[in-house]
Design an enzyme around this catalytic site. Sequence first.
Site, short mmCIF file in Angstrom:
data_model
loop_
_atom_site.label_atom_id
_atom_site.label_comp_id
_atom_site.label_asym_id
_atom_site.label_seq_id
_atom_site.Cartn_x
_atom_site.Cartn_y
_atom_site.Cartn_z
N GLU A 1 33.17 48.56 44.56
CA GLU A 1 33.82 48.32 45.85
C GLU A 1 34.00 49.57 46.71
OE1 GLU A 1 37.34 46.06 44.83
OE2 GLU A 1 36.16 44.59 43.74
N GLU B 1 31.65 38.27 38.29
CA GLU B 1 32.96 37.79 38.77
C GLU B 1 32.88 36.44 39.47
OE1 GLU B 1 35.28 40.87 40.63
OE2 GLU B 1 34.23 42.47 39.56
#
Length: 372
Positions: free
Chosen positions: A154, A259
């Site tokens: 991220e 995820e």
Amino acid sequence: MKNYAYVMAILLLIVNCKDINEIKPVNSLKSTLKDNFYIGTAMNESQIEEENPVVTALISKEFNSITAENIMKSMFIHPAKASFDFKLTDKFVALGEKNNMFIHGHTLIWHSQLAPWFTEIKDSTELANAIEHHIKTIVGRYKGKINSWDVVNEALNEDGTLRKTVFLDVLGEDYLPMAFKFAFEADANTELYYNDYNMTHEEKRNGAIRMIKRIQEKGIKVDGIGMQGHWGLEKPSIEDIEKSILDYASLGVKVAITELDINVLPSPWDLVGADVNQNFESSKKMNPYPENLPDSIQTKFAKRYQDIFKLFLKHQDKIGRVTFWGVNDGQSWLNDWPIKGRTNYPLLFDRELKPKAAYDSIIALKLKQRSN
Ligand code: 9MR
């Protein structure tokens, strides 16, 4: 003539046996998808500690890859500059090895759940040394055991620019190739990933591609891109997911769907003027299914998973692994985000650990492929 009948009988037997194998009930995700890609789950602390034997058995029956949901983040694994805590990670890795699983490490460099001591470093050499020590100690300890790593997690803003973090502030964008280089030096055979959410959004996708190219241009190895699948019932579109898989694969890297979960609850951001910090807990509107999911949504949910997996199967040559963010609905982070205490239904197994219609819809795709 007698010989001919004998040979025919044997041939028929062989043909029938083959058929029998093909129609044998497929009894797990991992056996169903074994020729396509690894199928994984994230494990929370209780699952790593094997507190519930039923869950332990379910994980080893259904999945052939595991990721730790939290325990390997820097605040847990490297809580103080001079001390690491490998207790749970050692258990996690031993569990994966015992079950012959593909073990994925999550995550080395991330601004969130960051060990606080990282943020105190203002000197670039000191921070580079700290990153090197962090990465090499962890990756080195599990060399040859952990099969792939989220080296950086991220690092991008939604517009594709680099997120402001302690790493960017002190080192500039050099921290990115640096992290991949250190991971490679610690274990040249483990696969190195960049992992992020909203990777199907155009601006962010372009930013990710620019970033990976810059690392590759320095001659540093990136093996893959993890597209976090925190998706909804409608969005992102199958077309956007497909375009992203193709664009990332064209960088010469593997794609992993990481995820994965499908949020069935309304988003506060869709409400005009909604303030996410408002207290929605008691709101029926924001927590519409506190007891169970209506059949109509369950069907839509199963169809959504089927459409997504159909696409994954179409691009199985580019996808190495698909990992769900948890085993069952009860454990999902989506019960508490972005509003605390809701009842969400994002995974393939319900709160009683029963497979849902979505599970069958994925298995059905493969049965259909076999009968064609
Ligand atoms: O599922 C994780 C949850 O238990 C933690 O509270 C949360 C803290 O940020 O992190 C969740 O996992 C995140 C993952 O590590 C990185 N991508 C986003 C995931 C959901 O927030």
